[in-house]
Design a protein around this motif. Structure first.
Motif, mmCIF file in Angstrom:
data_model
loop_
_atom_site.group_PDB
_atom_site.id
_atom_site.type_symbol
_atom_site.label_atom_id
_atom_site.label_comp_id
_atom_site.label_asym_id
_atom_site.label_seq_id
_atom_site.Cartn_x
_atom_site.Cartn_y
_atom_site.Cartn_z
ATOM 1 N N MET A 194 0.910 -1.030 -0.082
ATOM 2 C CA MET A 194 0.072 -0.107 -0.150
ATOM 3 C C MET A 194 0.808 1.256 -0.037
ATOM 4 S SD MET A 194 -2.691 -1.130 2.720
ATOM 5 C CE MET A 194 -4.253 -0.247 2.392
ATOM 6 N N LEU A 195 1.824 1.402 0.630
ATOM 7 C CA LEU A 195 2.998 2.397 0.918
ATOM 8 C C LEU A 195 3.594 2.775 -0.495
ATOM 9 C CD1 LEU A 195 4.589 1.875 4.242
ATOM 10 C CD2 LEU A 195 2.967 3.705 3.742
ATOM 11 N N THR A 196 3.812 1.630 -1.257
ATOM 12 C CA THR A 196 4.258 1.968 -2.802
ATOM 13 C C THR A 196 3.285 2.467 -3.688
ATOM 14 O OG1 THR A 196 3.740 -0.368 -3.691
ATOM 15 C CG2 THR A 196 5.987 -0.008 -2.268
ATOM 16 N N GLN A 197 2.040 2.428 -3.359
ATOM 17 C CA GLN A 197 1.059 2.671 -4.077
ATOM 18 C C GLN A 197 0.437 4.160 -4.107
ATOM 19 O OE1 GLN A 197 -1.848 -0.378 -3.857
ATOM 20 N NE2 GLN A 197 -0.680 -1.722 -5.441
ATOM 21 N N ALA A 198 0.976 4.709 -2.905
ATOM 22 C CA ALA A 198 0.745 6.006 -2.287
ATOM 23 C C ALA A 198 1.853 7.085 -2.497
ATOM 24 C CB ALA A 198 0.346 5.865 -0.772
ATOM 25 N N THR A 199 1.587 8.201 -3.059
ATOM 26 C CA THR A 199 2.567 9.457 -3.274
ATOM 27 C C THR A 199 2.031 10.796 -2.257
ATOM 28 O OG1 THR A 199 1.221 10.020 -5.190
ATOM 29 C CG2 THR A 199 2.785 8.576 -5.605
#
Length: 306
Positions: A194-199
């Protein structure tokens, strides 16, 4: 046509008759007028006490409450079921024995509306003595952090842990990351991805959420299945996160080796853990400024054992 809720609040409930009334009261006090933009999804997972009656009584008072009764006996399945029922732009989760600080959710709603972050992450206020609950809060002062910093903080356990409770995450990200049917560590399984999909990520240090540590909690009652889940999640984390974080991920492998190696019953699992411990015996690991000295010392302690 009915207006869709802005925030979906998902509560997993199981045999919580002694705590859920306080949890409900805290939620209502925290929401204030923001309840009109909320839906409160309560999943009763096979409760055998008076939990169902307490939930029904709560639902009679508030039209925003949605009740679903299941018999999964599985927190991962319960949380995913809650996500499948949700319609909000954002999702947050609340455990049925925790407390939200008073009058905290209204400013959070305003922030989510105005800034539209992918995630508003919070440091949970862990508490063991219920007498210390005082609802003191310095207010909402979120800091914007980069994806790289969010992942780093998570990996070094600085402020961020893989909790789904107390976080505000866009529902679209949940839809992309199905919560697995695990009895524990279901949050750890999906959180790194999920962290890798949030900017657009913000972090709030002074938490709105009392995470109540009770006797017999996960951290004090690990068994073979839980340790196996921990191993599965760590393997997935390694697959999901960019290679530049490999040294910090190795710290997690060190913890598994030093704390749980003797509890691993399958030879291939032991082999995987030992392989990763050997990988800490490298110049890059010892020179990485984000790797804490304590982990470098732990790596040295394993040098002659492997």
């Amino acid at each position: 046509m009915a207006t869709l809720p802005f925030l979906s609040i998902i509560i997993a409930a199981h045999n919580c008759e002694k705590t859920i009334d306080d949890t409900f009261d805290s939620l209502i006090n925290a929401l204030g007028p923001a309840i009109s933009e909320s839906e409160i999804i309560i999943i009763d997972d096979g409760s055998e006490d008076s939990t169902a009656q307490k939930i029904s009584s709560f639902a009679e008072k508030f039209s925003q409450v949605i009740i679903s009764t299941v018999n999964y006996k599985n927190i991962g399945m319960v949380r995913q079921h809650g996500v499948s029922l949700s319609q909000g732009k954002y999702i947050t989760m609340l455990d049925s024995d925790d407390i939200i600080k008073a009058e905290t959710l209204t400013p959070i709603f305003t922030f989510l509306h105005d800034v539209k972050p992918d995630m508003l992450l919070t440091r949970l206020h862990e508490i063991r003595d219920l007498n210390k609950i005082n609802h003191q809060w310095s207010g909402l002062k979120p800091e914007k952090i980069s994806q790289n910093e969010a992942i780093t903080r998570f990996l070094i356990h600085k402020d961020l842990q893989a909790h789904l409770i107390g976080q505000f995450i866009k529902r679209d990200i949940y839809i992309e990351n199905k919560i697995p049917p695990m009895t524990c560590y279901e949050d750890f399984y999906i959180f790194p991805k999920m962290l890798t999909q949030a900017t657009n990520i913000y972090f709030q240090f002074d938490s709105h959420y009392y995470y109540i540590k009770r006797q017999g909690s996960l951290s004090t009652s690990l068994d073979h299945d839980k340790i196996k889940n921990l191993l599965t999640c760590t393997i997935k984390m390694e697959d999901d996160l960019p290679v530049k974080f490999r040294h910090l991920i190795l710290c997690h492998w060190l913890d598994i080796y030093l704390k749980h190696y003797d509890s691993l019953t399958e030879n291939d699992h032991r082999s995987i853990v030992k392989k990763h411990v050997v990988m800490t015996h490298s110049l890059g690991f010892f020179l990485n400024r984000h790797v804490r000295f304590s982990y470098k010392r732990k790596a040295l302690s394993t040098l002659w054992k492997n």
